[in-house]
Motif scaffolding. Structure first.
Motif, PDB file in Angstrom:
ATOM      1  N   LEU A  81      37.726  50.998  36.104  1.00 51.57           N
ATOM      2  CA  LEU A  81      36.456  51.553  36.586  1.00 51.57           C
ATOM      3  C   LEU A  81      35.378  50.485  36.552  1.00 51.57           C
ATOM      4  O   LEU A  81      34.224  50.749  36.907  1.00 51.57           O
ATOM      5  N   ASP A  82      35.753  49.315  36.122  1.00 53.46           N
ATOM      6  CA  ASP A  82      34.800  48.216  36.024  1.00 53.46           C
ATOM      7  C   ASP A  82      35.132  47.188  37.113  1.00 53.46           C
ATOM      8  O   ASP A  82      36.257  46.669  37.161  1.00 53.46           O
ATOM      9  N   PRO A  83      34.181  46.917  38.020  1.00 50.69           N
ATOM     10  CA  PRO A  83      34.492  46.038  39.148  1.00 50.69           C
ATOM     11  C   PRO A  83      35.071  44.682  38.742  1.00 50.69           C
ATOM     12  O   PRO A  83      35.964  44.161  39.411  1.00 50.69           O
ATOM     13  N   GLU A  84      34.594  44.140  37.628  1.00 49.26           N
ATOM     14  CA  GLU A  84      35.117  42.820  37.215  1.00 49.26           C
ATOM     15  C   GLU A  84      36.568  42.906  36.760  1.00 49.26           C
ATOM     16  O   GLU A  84      37.400  42.067  37.109  1.00 49.26           O
ATOM     17  N   THR A  85      36.858  43.927  35.980  1.00 43.96           N
ATOM     18  CA  THR A  85      38.245  44.091  35.507  1.00 43.96           C
ATOM     19  C   THR A  85      39.147  44.421  36.694  1.00 43.96           C
ATOM     20  O   THR A  85      40.280  43.935  36.783  1.00 43.96           O
ATOM     21  N   PHE A  86      38.643  45.231  37.602  1.00 44.32           N
ATOM     22  CA  PHE A  86      39.403  45.555  38.820  1.00 44.32           C
ATOM     23  C   PHE A  86      39.778  44.257  39.542  1.00 44.32           C
ATOM     24  O   PHE A  86      40.923  44.059  39.953  1.00 44.32           O
ATOM     25  N   ALA A  87      38.802  43.355  39.662  1.00 46.46           N
ATOM     26  CA  ALA A  87      39.051  42.090  40.365  1.00 46.46           C
ATOM     27  C   ALA A  87      40.032  41.214  39.581  1.00 46.46           C
ATOM     28  O   ALA A  87      40.866  40.518  40.174  1.00 46.46           O
ATOM     29  N   THR A  88      39.953  41.256  38.256  1.00 46.90           N
ATOM     30  CA  THR A  88      40.887  40.457  37.454  1.00 46.90           C
ATOM     31  C   THR A  88      42.311  40.968  37.647  1.00 46.90           C
ATOM     32  O   THR A  88      43.250  40.190  37.810  1.00 46.90           O
ATOM     33  N   ILE A  89      42.466  42.282  37.664  1.00 50.24           N
ATOM     34  CA  ILE A  89      43.826  42.837  37.761  1.00 50.24           C
ATOM     35  C   ILE A  89      44.375  42.706  39.184  1.00 50.24           C
ATOM     36  O   ILE A  89      45.526  42.325  39.382  1.00 50.24           O
ATOM     37  N   THR A  90      43.543  43.004  40.161  1.00 50.28           N
ATOM     38  CA  THR A  90      44.046  43.027  41.553  1.00 50.28           C
ATOM     39  C   THR A  90      43.890  41.672  42.255  1.00 50.28           C
ATOM     40  O   THR A  90      44.363  41.500  43.365  1.00 50.28           O
TER      41      THR A  90
END
Ligand code: SAM
Length: 341
Positions: free
Chosen positions: A139-148
């Protein structure tokens, strides 16, 4: 294929249902419509992407529909479009419509990263898509970008909002939990179910493809549940619907949460899944090899009965359970995006 050896377990006739030699009825077909993806989730695909299948090897919509019909005539009543990212196939609603017309009693579903839903969800609904699973790992854009490995949280979230507004209920959200990356977010995902009918499903990270042993980021469903309870959420069980997830609800919440524990508690005993890859191979298990090419005989003019006989023969090789995913003896396969996750 016309010379297939005698099979003591004949394919079901139209109107009957696929069974394997372990007595499991198979009524659910997952169709991968492309091996391509617009994300590079670190648990699924290498950063540099993969060598994509050549266009000529990928089934056309007409071929997919024809094969879906062979499965449908023999008992399949649930079909899921997946990939790769299925929405990368141009004119996907046309495929959904064609399969709906050919398989009128089947319920049609799709698993997607949601990036194009804002644009496409109305057409998909109109074409007959009954259910949607959207993958959302953070739900956190930064973590989303790290994972994807792509900075596209806003696009996925907009897709989820659009699907919800279009009436998809419950809307399933798939979250692969990764230690040290998003495992702290489990309680925040539970919060999402307070007001809205989301069915959040926490997926255990399965060793697959290059990662053919249990990875250090793996977190068990049990641990996730304990974390959610430790954060103050009381969970009560929801009646099991026969699917792979065991679900729970925080009393008073509109939505539910589920755990797909493919590693810690596999659900092979109730497996009812058949798979068709984007290049037309029938696969009987996510951990099964691509052995049966249906595309070439289809293009060579095989009849439905012949295709069904070949499918049954391969289905007869389905194991009672796939190898223990914790034991480090996992078959080395392509990525999930290549088989169809
Ligand atoms: N692109 C679509 C999507 O993102 O949902 C459909 C294909 S994707 C391969 C299907 C599902 O497989 C996603 O929910 C993804 O998170 C999951 N997946 C991929 N690799 C996985 C792994 N190693 N362990 C657990 N789930 C995985």
């Amino acid at each position: 294929m016309r010379d297939a050896p005698w099979n003591p377990h004949p394919a079901p006739a139209p109107g009957e249902v696929w069974h394997d030699l372990h007595g499991r009825a198979h009524t659910y077909l997952r169709i991968s419509v492309t091996d391509r993806c617009n994300l590079r989730c670190r648990y699924c695909m290498p950063a540099e992407g993969l060598e994509w299948l050549p266009r000529a090897e990928i089934l056309s919509f007409e071929e997919i529909t024809r094969l879906a019909g062979v499965f449908y005539d023999r008992g399949v009543r649930k079909i899921r479009f997946t990939g790769g990212e299925p929405t990368l196939r141009k004119e996907l609603p046309r495929l959904v419509e064609g399969v709906r017309d050919r398989c009128p009693e089947a319920s049609l579903h799709m698993t997607t990263n949601g990036l194009t839903l804002e644009r496409d969800v109305a057409a998909l609904r109109e074409a007959g898509l009954a259910g949607l699973n959207v993958s959302l790992d953070s739900l956190d854009p930064e973590t989303f970008a790290t994972i994807t490995r792509r900075d596209r949280f806003a696009g996925t979230w907009a897709g989820i909002e659009a699907a919800y507004a279009m009436g998809y209920r419950p809307l399933k959200l798939n979250c692969v939990v990764l230690r040290g990356l998003n495992d702290h977010e489990a309680p925040a995902f539970v919060e999402l179910t307070r007001e809205r009918a989301f069915d959040v499903r926490f997926l255990e990270y399965m060793p697959y493809g290059r990662a053919n042993r249990l990875q250090p980021e793996y977190v068990s469903g049990e641990e996730i549940r304990a974390r959610i309870e430790a954060a103050g959420h009381r969970l009560e069980p929801v009646l099991w619907d026969g699917g792979p997830a065991r679900s729970w609800r925080v009393p008073g919440h509109a939505g539910t949460i589920g755990f797909i524990t493919a590693v810690s508690h596999h659900f092979c005993g109730t497996c009812n899944r058949l798979r068709l890859t984007a290049d037309g191979f029938f696969v009987h298990c996510l951990y099964g090899e691509k052995r049966l090419n249906l595309r070439d005989p289809l293009r060579d003019g095989a009849e439905d009965d012949e295709l069904a006989a070949a499918i049954q023969q391969e289905l007869d090789r389905k194991w009672a359970a796939h190898p223990d995913l914790t034991a480090g003896r996992i078959p080395v396969l392509g990525t999930m995006s290549q088989i169809g996750g």
